[in-house]
Design a protein around this motif. Structure first.
Motif, mmCIF file in Angstrom:
data_model
loop_
_atom_site.group_PDB
_atom_site.id
_atom_site.type_symbol
_atom_site.label_atom_id
_atom_site.label_comp_id
_atom_site.label_asym_id
_atom_site.label_seq_id
_atom_site.Cartn_x
_atom_site.Cartn_y
_atom_site.Cartn_z
ATOM 1 N N GLU A 216 0.664 -1.307 -0.022
ATOM 2 C CA GLU A 216 0.016 -0.079 0.065
ATOM 3 C C GLU A 216 0.783 1.175 0.120
ATOM 4 O O GLU A 216 2.152 1.088 0.578
ATOM 5 C CB GLU A 216 -0.962 -0.053 1.263
ATOM 6 N N LEU A 217 0.314 2.516 -0.400
ATOM 7 C CA LEU A 217 0.744 3.656 -0.300
ATOM 8 C C LEU A 217 1.043 4.038 1.094
ATOM 9 O O LEU A 217 0.163 4.115 1.833
ATOM 10 C CB LEU A 217 0.204 4.779 -1.297
ATOM 11 N N HIS A 218 2.120 4.625 1.702
ATOM 12 C CA HIS A 218 2.408 5.138 2.997
ATOM 13 C C HIS A 218 3.622 5.912 3.045
ATOM 14 O O HIS A 218 4.433 6.054 2.156
ATOM 15 C CB HIS A 218 2.730 3.872 3.918
ATOM 16 N N GLY A 219 3.657 6.553 4.087
ATOM 17 C CA GLY A 219 4.855 7.495 4.234
ATOM 18 C C GLY A 219 4.836 8.591 3.480
ATOM 19 O O GLY A 219 3.866 9.110 3.239
ATOM 20 N N MET A 220 6.262 8.524 2.640
ATOM 21 C CA MET A 220 6.277 9.726 1.681
ATOM 22 C C MET A 220 5.480 9.521 0.292
ATOM 23 O O MET A 220 5.588 10.349 -0.634
ATOM 24 C CB MET A 220 7.767 9.788 1.393
ATOM 25 N N ASP A 221 5.036 8.305 0.224
ATOM 26 C CA ASP A 221 4.166 7.948 -1.020
ATOM 27 C C ASP A 221 3.047 8.972 -1.302
ATOM 28 O O ASP A 221 2.956 9.440 -2.507
ATOM 29 C CB ASP A 221 3.655 6.374 -0.987
ATOM 30 N N ALA A 222 2.310 9.397 -0.474
ATOM 31 C CA ALA A 222 1.050 10.068 -0.698
ATOM 32 C C ALA A 222 1.456 11.555 -1.006
ATOM 33 O O ALA A 222 0.925 11.761 -2.146
ATOM 34 C CB ALA A 222 0.195 10.043 0.612
ATOM 35 N N PRO A 223 2.426 12.046 -0.258
ATOM 36 C CA PRO A 223 2.852 13.498 -1.009
ATOM 37 C C PRO A 223 3.322 13.477 -2.216
ATOM 38 O O PRO A 223 3.073 14.365 -2.927
ATOM 39 C CB PRO A 223 3.506 14.032 0.414
ATOM 40 N N LEU A 224 4.278 12.254 -2.543
ATOM 41 C CA LEU A 224 4.750 12.490 -3.855
ATOM 42 C C LEU A 224 3.797 12.178 -4.967
ATOM 43 O O LEU A 224 3.790 12.792 -6.049
ATOM 44 C CB LEU A 224 5.890 11.378 -3.968
ATOM 45 N N ARG A 225 2.678 11.241 -4.458
ATOM 46 C CA ARG A 225 1.748 10.976 -5.688
ATOM 47 C C ARG A 225 0.894 12.418 -5.661
ATOM 48 O O ARG A 225 0.642 12.595 -6.892
ATOM 49 C CB ARG A 225 0.800 10.072 -5.212
ATOM 50 N N ARG A 226 0.573 12.984 -4.767
ATOM 51 C CA ARG A 226 -0.062 14.339 -4.811
ATOM 52 C C ARG A 226 0.656 15.414 -5.682
ATOM 53 O O ARG A 226 0.063 16.104 -6.744
ATOM 54 C CB ARG A 226 -0.315 14.824 -3.435
ATOM 55 N N PHE A 227 1.875 15.461 -5.815
ATOM 56 C CA PHE A 227 2.752 16.242 -6.116
ATOM 57 C C PHE A 227 2.847 15.876 -7.893
ATOM 58 O O PHE A 227 2.490 16.833 -8.752
ATOM 59 C CB PHE A 227 4.261 16.432 -5.847
ATOM 60 N N GLU A 228 2.683 14.581 -8.096
ATOM 61 C CA GLU A 228 2.789 14.031 -9.504
ATOM 62 C C GLU A 228 1.361 14.439 -10.192
ATOM 63 O O GLU A 228 1.370 14.906 -11.290
ATOM 64 C CB GLU A 228 2.915 12.593 -9.476
ATOM 65 N N GLU A 229 0.339 14.262 -9.410
ATOM 66 C CA GLU A 229 -1.033 14.342 -9.940
ATOM 67 C C GLU A 229 -1.294 15.762 -10.245
ATOM 68 O O GLU A 229 -2.119 16.156 -11.381
ATOM 69 C CB GLU A 229 -2.025 14.080 -8.900
ATOM 70 N N VAL A 230 -0.689 16.942 -9.644
ATOM 71 C CA VAL A 230 -0.747 18.144 -10.021
ATOM 72 C C VAL A 230 0.336 18.630 -11.066
ATOM 73 O O VAL A 230 0.173 19.402 -12.037
ATOM 74 C CB VAL A 230 -0.882 19.227 -8.807
#
Length: 443
Positions: A216-230
């Protein structure tokens, strides 16, 4: 490899439809690879380089994406495919268009390019309409579905650009409109690769990397994904727009956002592969190559894009990195994914209703492990020679690498076609267009 829980394969089209896309894609993969080898050996008939690019990027990559999205958007979203007949029509139109387009480029008959381009345009817009109508049925869109929705928008724009470029070969269209053809080509290529292809790839891998590593996504994964999405879609539009209008600073900002976003995704992707809870499979082995190659490509592309992101020679990074991005990153994503998707489709159709009633093979039992290992090392070694030969300017290395990689692609196609022939029912092998076309739909 496990069967994902909570997916309803009956939501998608008949299994013959995605398999038809994949098998046609295999043919274009082999044709494009063979043409690349011929070009490296000195063949220079017509516009061979442009034909080579379209056979691989449109004929293999995009048709494969079309088949995968048509199958798995309904499955992942839990909705019915809008129209099965349109799913069949899109393949016929695009396949005929790509074959005609490549043939015309090789023969030099550019006066008919707009006809072949029109077929591709009609096929791709049919695909966009069908999948968009399917996505509209979903109550909300997750990260994969949001990427797919963006990719559909890019497809509509890219194919329109492509048709205008084809028409411009016959009747001057761009110059009267105040547009320089090289700039339109650069914007078209940027939106095709970074918009259509990589947006789809990134969106799919968010789903596949967690599903098939059981993480699962956890830790730094979530903010990195949000940055990529924008950051990524803003970067792609800015880079393409800057190239279209020769605006260096918007293009540079867009380039930096694209690189930073892809590096962010590579970190998330690499972490999932590192944390995997399952044994290595052909899919995950190829994904590991993708994660490493994507980081290397981004780092070597940074200086060229900072210096001049509008330089036509640096459309996909420095010239020596083009094969690294298109053949290694994009190619190995498709090779790895198809090593699960094709056996999965056949397994669901042929064996899923027998589970618990009799012994059935696992998905990974359907293909030949030895052939999978052979095509992996052949393709990886061949493409390494192609990339290395370009860097060192050793043409013989590029030629040998192209031959070896083409053999790897042939073994890959043989292995997966063998899955269909050995395990698929007759309906998966012949007459798929006629059978799929008879299914009820919603168009």
């Amino acid at each position: 490899m496990t069967v994902p829980a909570g997916v309803d394969a009956d939501r998608g089209p008949p299994m013959t439809v995605p398999l038809g896309h994949f098998l046609v894609g295999f043919a274009f993969l082999l044709a494009g690879s063979a043409l690349g080898v011929a070009s490296a050996a000195g063949f220079d008939g017509g516009l061979a380089g442009l034909a080579h690019v379209h056979l691989l990027l449109v004929g293999w990559v995009c048709i494969t994406i079309m088949g995968a999205m048509t199958q798995f958007v309904p499955v992942w979203s839990g909705v019915d495919l809008h129209s099965r007949r349109l799913a069949v029509a899109q393949l016929a139109l695009v396949a005929a268009g790509v074959a005609g387009f490549a043939g015309l480029l090789l023969s030099g008959r550019l006066d008919w390019l707009a006809v072949a381009g029109g077929l591709m345009l009609a096929g791709f817009w049919t695909f966009v309409y069908n999948v968009a109508r399917t996505l509209r049925q979903a109550e909300s869109l997750d990260v994969t579905e949001r990427h797919f929705a963006l990719a559909l928008g890019y497809v509509a724009v890219v194919t329109a650009f492509g048709f205008v470029l084809a028409l411009d070969f016959v009747r001057p269209t761009l110059a009267p409109a105040g547009l320089a053809r090289p700039r339109v080509v650069a914007a078209h290529a940027t939106l095709a690769v970074f918009g259509v292809v990589l947006t789809t790839v990134v969106g799919a891998l968010y789903q596949l990397a967690t599903m098939f590593t059981q993480t699962e996504l956890h830790g730094m994964d979530a903010p990195l994904r949000r940055f990529e999405e924008v950051g990524y879609p803003v970067g792609v539009v800015a880079l393409a727009g800057g190239r279209l209008f020769a605006a260096e600073w918007p293009a540079r900002i867009g380039a930096l956002l694209v690189l930073a976003s892809l590096l962010s995704f590579a970190v998330v992707f690499g972490r999932k592969l590192y944390e995997t809870r399952v044994a290595r499979t052909p899919m995950l082995s190829r994904y590991a190559v993708v994660a490493l190659a994507l980081v290397v490509w981004a780092l070597v592309s940074l200086p060229a894009w900072v210096a001049d992101p509008t330089d036509p020679a640096a459309t996909f990074g420095p010239p020596d990195a083009t094969h690294l991005l298109l053949a290694v990153v994009v190619g190995f994503v498709l090779l790895g994914t198809l090593y699960h998707v094709v056996p999965f489709i056949v397994w669901v159709r042929q064996y899923s209703d027998r589970v618990g009633l009799e012994p059935v093979p696992m998905i990974d039992d359907l293909y030949d492990d030895r052939l999978a290992a052979a095509d992996f090392w052949s393709t990886l070694g061949g493409l390494a020679l192609v990339v290395g030969g370009g860097v060192a300017e050793v043409e013989i290395a590029r030629l040998v690498g192209g031959v070896v990689a083409t053999l790897g692609f042939a073994v890959f196609a043989l292995n997966l076609v063998g899955v269909v022939v050995r395990h698929g029912p007759e309906s998966l092998r012949v007459g798929f267009l006629a059978q799929a076309g008879s299914d009820p739909d919603a168009d």
